[in-house]
Design an enzyme around this catalytic site. Structure first.
Site, mmCIF file in Angstrom:
data_model
loop_
_atom_site.group_PDB
_atom_site.id
_atom_site.type_symbol
_atom_site.label_atom_id
_atom_site.label_comp_id
_atom_site.label_asym_id
_atom_site.label_seq_id
_atom_site.Cartn_x
_atom_site.Cartn_y
_atom_site.Cartn_z
ATOM 1 C CG HIS A 155 -1.934 1.042 1.259
ATOM 2 N ND1 HIS A 155 -3.175 0.856 1.807
ATOM 3 C CD2 HIS A 155 -1.935 2.307 0.787
ATOM 4 C CE1 HIS A 155 -3.893 1.957 1.663
ATOM 5 N NE2 HIS A 155 -3.148 2.873 1.059
ATOM 6 C CG HIS A 173 -1.245 6.793 -1.639
ATOM 7 N ND1 HIS A 173 -2.459 6.642 -2.249
ATOM 8 C CD2 HIS A 173 -1.380 6.243 -0.397
ATOM 9 C CE1 HIS A 173 -3.311 6.048 -1.422
ATOM 10 N NE2 HIS A 173 -2.678 5.787 -0.283
ATOM 11 N NE ARG A 178 0.088 11.555 -2.509
ATOM 12 C CZ ARG A 178 -0.904 11.055 -1.803
ATOM 13 N NH1 ARG A 178 -1.855 10.348 -2.390
ATOM 14 N NH2 ARG A 178 -0.959 11.236 -0.510
ATOM 15 C CG ASN A 181 -5.248 7.870 -3.997
ATOM 16 O OD1 ASN A 181 -4.186 7.295 -4.264
ATOM 17 N ND2 ASN A 181 -5.451 8.428 -2.824
ATOM 18 C CG HIS A 223 -9.727 3.462 3.035
ATOM 19 N ND1 HIS A 223 -8.797 4.463 2.876
ATOM 20 C CD2 HIS A 223 -10.416 3.790 4.141
ATOM 21 C CE1 HIS A 223 -8.937 5.360 3.845
ATOM 22 N NE2 HIS A 223 -9.932 4.977 4.616
ATOM 23 C CG HIS A 225 -5.251 1.770 5.865
ATOM 24 N ND1 HIS A 225 -6.615 1.682 5.951
ATOM 25 C CD2 HIS A 225 -5.000 2.583 4.811
ATOM 26 C CE1 HIS A 225 -7.166 2.399 4.985
ATOM 27 N NE2 HIS A 225 -6.194 2.954 4.280
ATOM 28 C CG ASP A 243 -1.843 4.587 3.729
ATOM 29 O OD1 ASP A 243 -1.748 4.972 2.548
ATOM 30 O OD2 ASP A 243 -2.805 4.879 4.457
#
Ligand code: DOR
Length: 440
Positions: free
Chosen positions: A71, A73, A75, A105, A190, A243, A316
């Site tokens: 997990h 990100h 970006r 995301n 999530h 998470h 995360d």
């Protein structure tokens, strides 16, 4: 050389091997080719080094398999001021991660094969960690229409998630579980309900009350976990809860596992090591969804980890700029970064005798790999030649700020640790050394 036809290129000697499967833990040497570990040798076994390209002296170091982060990100595309594939994967390597699941995301969202392909090409050109794209479950992650799972899998996605939010509509969630199940892939959830007051980045407890803030109760997570497990029981498939933060969620996890449902779970270093107290004084750095909770919750998570109820630890890693975090608490974006601090921070649990070293390494390597059924991560003959070499110091030192992530939102800076990543090996090649950085 007597190790089969593959020519070894790198020898790591004098290290202390930490084998997540236990068999080779102890002092030893590793002989590696570009595509696999050729041999695991005892500390004093003679090796003909004449044919080798490189020898790495790992005296005083732990040698672990490269970690897999379920997990993170990165970006890119869209939010490159926070992180991009290059800075993110460098940060991952500097934290010992050789495989990184990138959540969808971004902007545009990774809900179509073009974005997936773009990410994979960028990562491949770097030749550092392997990027494992997680495709969006629903178009634009808006929770309504499912993406084309088949096309995204074909493009290289390893699973699906609308991370950053739950799938609120139970029917959409059920369909997602059925279709991902039919395609033998994983649905990451999530678990947090907005309607029940989730996504406030702070636990509904005494710290929030003392600051005059509305917090998110444990119920905003546990109610979604309960629903998800119930739907999983009915729909089958493979669900991964990411998470998890609340003690109450664990009983549903236990039931589902006892029943043999296709459920896996990860916890983050921040939920395992920090509590709501970290947010005192309107500290926005550890503002995160789901939020850091109470000591009672933290201890329950730790207990579940020791008990074997938890499959993996995932960071995360969620970078944001300092400017974005330097604002009113309610306006600050949720998220902490985690690649470079994960193992150094978690090593404290080993130091305190709360967790075995092999167990910790397992939760960061073969544990998460098992969620996808990825084979080959480990420290045995034939394993993938991707490794971290961690120097262990006698005296503790304060964890420095991360060097490679663009994000500055690390909640562990300054905590005491005893380990530092000395070198990282990808495809049998030293790609990073602490003193020399990349291109070593
Ligand atoms: O705190 C969080 N930040 N939790 C998430 O699930 C998403 C993440 C982000 O993307 O910033």
């Amino acid at each position: 050389m007597g190790y089969g036809r593959k020519r070894a290129v790198l020898l790591i000697r004098n290290g202390y091997l930490v084998d997540p499967e236990g068999g080779h833990t102890g002092p030893g040497q590793l002989l590696m080719a570009k595509d696999r570990v050729v041999a695991v040798l005892g500390p004093n076994e003679p090796v003909n080094t004449a044919m080798l390209k490189q020898t790495l002296d790992a005296e005083g170091c732990l040698v672990t398999p490269a970690f897999l982060d379920l997990h993170a990100h990165l970006r890119e595309p869209g939010f490159e001021h926070k992180e991009d594939v290059a800075s993110g994967l460098k940060s991952a390597v500097a934290g010992g991660f050789g495989y990184v699941c990138a959540m969808p995301n971004t902007y545009p969202v990774n809900d179509n094969p073009i974005v997936t392909d773009y990410l994979l090409q960028k990562a491949k050109a770097l030749g550092l960690s392997e990027l494992l794209p997680v495709g969006a479950t629903t178009l634009s992650q808006n929770g309504e229409r499912l993406t084309d799972f088949h096309a995204l899998l074909k493009a290289g996605c390893v699973g699906f998630s609308d991370d950053g939010r739950s799938i609120d509509d139970p029917l959409v969630f059920q369909d997602a579980l059925i279709y991902t199940g039919q395609l033998d892939t994983v649905l990451f959830e999530h678990a947090e309900s907005k309607r029940l007051g989730g996504y406030r980045g702070i636990h509904a407890g005494i710290v929030a009350a003392s600051l005059g803030l509305e917090g998110s109760s444990a119920l905003s997570e546990t109610a979604v976990v309960a629903r998800d497990v119930e739907i999983l029981r009915h729909a089958k498939g493979r669900l991964h809860l990411t998470h998890i933060s609340a003690k109450g969620s664990l009983s549903y996890v236990r039931t589902a596992k006892e029943e043999g449902l296709g459920l896996s779970v990860d916890l983050t270093p921040h939920h395992l090591l920090l509590t709501e107290e970290a947010l005192a004084g309107f500290n926005t750095t550890p503002k995160v969804n789901p939020p850091l909770r109470t000591e009672e919750n933290r201890l329950a998570l730790l207990h579940a980890l020791k008990e074997g109820l938890i499959d993996a630890i995932a960071t995360d890693h969620a970078p944001h700029t300092q400017r974005e975090k330097d604002t009113y608490f309610e306006d600050a974006p949720p998220g902490v970064i985690g690649f470079e601090s994960a193992f150094p921070a978690l090593y404290g649990l080993v130091e305190k005798g709360e967790l075995g070293l092999e167990k910790l390494v397992s939760l960061l390597s073969i544990g998460p790999a098992g969620v996808f059924g990825i084979k080959g991560i480990g420290l045995k003959q034939g394993s993938l030649p991707n490794l971290g070499v961690w120097r262990v110091f006698k005296e503790p030192f304060p964890l420095p700020p991360p060097r490679y992530s663009k994000g500055k939102n690390c909640p562990f800076v300054g905590i005491e640790t005893k380990v530092k990543l000395q070198a990282f090996i990808a495809d049998g090649r030293v790609v990073y050394e602490y003193e020399r950085g990349f291109g070593a």
